[in-house]
Design an enzyme around this catalytic site. Structure first.
Site, PDB file in Angstrom:
ATOM      1  N   ASP A 166       0.590  -1.154  -0.104  1.00 35.30           N
ATOM      2  CA  ASP A 166      -0.281   0.391   0.027  1.00 35.30           C
ATOM      3  C   ASP A 166       0.939   1.714   0.040  1.00 35.30           C
ATOM      4  O   ASP A 166       0.725   2.458  -0.783  1.00 35.30           O
ATOM      5  CB  ASP A 166      -0.698   0.236   1.576  1.00 35.30           C
ATOM      6  CG  ASP A 166      -1.257  -1.228   1.187  1.00 35.30           C
ATOM      7  OD1 ASP A 166      -1.895  -1.791   0.375  1.00 35.30           O
ATOM      8  OD2 ASP A 166      -2.770  -1.340   1.996  1.00 35.30           O
ATOM      9  N   GLU A 395       1.168  -8.975  11.513  1.00 37.55           N
ATOM     10  CA  GLU A 395       1.574  -9.215   9.846  1.00 37.55           C
ATOM     11  C   GLU A 395       2.455  -8.701   9.564  1.00 37.55           C
ATOM     12  O   GLU A 395       2.499  -9.301   8.555  1.00 37.55           O
ATOM     13  CB  GLU A 395       0.248  -7.999  10.388  1.00 37.55           C
ATOM     14  CG  GLU A 395       0.119  -7.427   8.732  1.00 37.55           C
ATOM     15  CD  GLU A 395      -0.727  -5.888   8.881  1.00 37.55           C
ATOM     16  OE1 GLU A 395      -1.190  -4.910  10.034  1.00 37.55           O
ATOM     17  OE2 GLU A 395      -1.416  -5.692   7.459  1.00 37.55           O
TER      18      GLU A 395
HETATM   19  C1  DGY Z   1      -5.947  -1.549   4.453  1.00 38.42           C
HETATM   20  O1  DGY Z   1      -7.059  -0.906   4.607  1.00 38.42           O
HETATM   21  O2  DGY Z   1      -4.764  -1.066   4.682  1.00 38.42           O
HETATM   22  C2  DGY Z   1      -5.717  -2.733   3.748  1.00 38.42           C
HETATM   23  O3  DGY Z   1      -4.566  -2.608   2.670  1.00 38.42           O
HETATM   24  C3  DGY Z   1      -6.381  -1.703   2.003  1.00 38.42           C
HETATM   25  O4  DGY Z   1      -6.506  -3.270   1.080  1.00 38.42           O
END
Ligand code: DGY
Length: 429
Positions: A166, A395
């Site tokens: 992201d 994570e």
């Molecule tokens: C988040 O909301 O952080 C996700 O990675 C988007 O898919």
């Protein structure tokens, strides 16, 4: 705490079971309460060591929410949950079960082949693979039609969330061109679950939301989105995953006697391979993103530029150069593989995709190293992954300290651990 392999497997199985919602698995409680596309596929790789039928179900559920045009969305909102933002009311994609309107790295083809070839229940595997291969194939055809309208052989991402990475530094320059005017007021929910210092900045979220509103305004019509987006980036990591999955559905198609599908997939692979090397940077000794708006390579050394190993791309010299990058990055931190070059001043060891280590990326890169004949380097990456879980099934992890970050009891981390320890057991058996 140090785990032996059987304890690690048991703990991984517990995380998978706690996050299991029957027909799909949430990535983690609280932070991500729905089904995510590539999370689900990679979860199946670990789940198969516990319950093969359940692993197939994970992919079936995802495929059942494929759009009529072939796109498989990045989130399926199976239930209502206002603990996550942006929810279905923001996306407004009009699907019978609400989904987001963008996609994610297409690991499905790779996972389908692995589930099929290594299945214990061969009859089940044949039936499921036959039923699911068409979804992966249609998705891949959609990619080249909707995200490569000029037929270059490489697909563009239209939103940083599509990359799965992201807030990577790779998107900084392209994202800076995305405006922020007219964004509806919003309240983030991620930072109520996780320390804001481990998540993207507000400036990034504003632009993530602007893009969603822009695409929503175009009715999520994939024939329009590519040219209308100010963010159009060709990611070597994403394209490598697509190429590898296309190779895998070609091989699977051949095994299932579906020669037409296999031949078309091989043709896509040949075209993409021919186009791919323009992403190589001699200066940086790795692959880089290409900004499709400016036509320039993006000077940003992330793990996305090492992922081409996963598809065996490049000459042996280039593959060796990528292995050298990995060794350098591992030497600069305690644990590999950092998601961004630790020598870059933008490297942040705790901030999501701007530095932390992700076990799923380690797995894909290590698979690539092994495939390219670099087995020792692959094993070193696996060792790092297994050491990191001493910080819990997080994570992601700080590559310098090994601290677990982001969401806890995380499904795909557990899935990778189940996969790694079972593979290790099979190798010595
Ligand atoms: C988040 O909301 O952080 C996700 O990675 C988007 O898919």
């Amino acid at each position: 705490m140090t785990f032996d392999d059987s304890t690690a497997f048991e703990r991984a199985a517990t995380v998978l079971s706690e996050n299991d919602r029957g027909t799909y698995t949430v990535p983690t409680k609280g932070l991500y309460p729905f089904q995510w596309n590539w999370d689900s596929c990679l979860t199946a790789l670990g789940q198969r060591h516990i319950d093969e039928a359940r692993a197939w179900t994970e992919i079936e559920t995802l495929a059942a929410h494929q759009w009529p045009d072939g796109m498989i969305p990045h989130i399926i909102f199976h239930v209502a949950d206002d603990g996550y933002f942006p929810g279905p009311d923001v996306w407004q994609t009009g699907r019978p079960v609400p989904t987001s309107g963008i996609t994610q790295p297409p690991v499905m083809g790779f996972v389908l082949r692995r589930l099929y070839e290594e299945a214990k229940d061969k009859g089940l595997a044949e039936a499921k693979a036959r039923a699911l291969i068409g979804a992966a194939d249609a998705w891949h055809r959609w990619f080249y039609a909707a995200r490569d309208p000029e037929g270059t052989g490489l697909v563009a991402l239209l939103h940083p969330w599509e990359s799965g990475r992201d807030n990577s530094c790779d998107w900084d320059a392209a994202l800076a061109r995305v405006p922020t005017d007219g964004i509806e007021p919003y309240q983030r929910r991620d930072t109520s679950h996780v320390d804001a210092a481990q998540r993207p900045h507000k400036a990034e979220y504003d632009r993530y939301l602007w893009l969603v509103q822009r695409f929503r305004g175009l009715g999520w019509d994939n024939a329009k989105l590519h040219d209308a987006s100010p963010f159009r980036v060709v990611d070597p990591g994403f394209n490598a995953i697509l190429i590898r999955s296309d190779e895998d559905i070609a091989a699977l198609g051949e095994a299932l006697g579906m020669t037409g599908l296999a031949t078309a997939a091989r043709a896509r692979v040949a075209k993409a391979r021919a186009a791919f090397e323009r992403l190589w940077s001699e200066v940086h000794g790795q692959y880089l993103c290409l900004d499709r708006v400016t036509g320039e390579l993006v000077e940003s050394r992330s793990v996305g530029g090492l992922l081409p190993l996963f598809a065996g791309l490049g000459t042996p010299e280039r593959q060796q150069a990528l292995a050298v990058r990995i060794a350098e990055w591992r030497a600069a931190t305690r644990f590999g593989i950092a998601s961004h070059d630790p020598a870059d001043p933008r490297f942040e060891p705790k901030r999501y995709w701007r530095g932390p280590v992700w076990l799923i990326v380690n797995y894909l890169v290590a698979d690539g190293l092994a495939r390219c004949g670099l087995a020792e380097a692959a094993e070193a990456v696996h060792q790092d992954s297994l050491k990191l879980i001493e910080g819990g099934f997080a994570e992601y992890y700080d590559p310098v300290t090994g601290q677990g970050l982001g969401g806890g009891n995380f499904t795909w981390t557990a899935a990778m651990v189940a996969e790694l320890v079972r593979k290790r057991a099979e190798a010595v058996a």
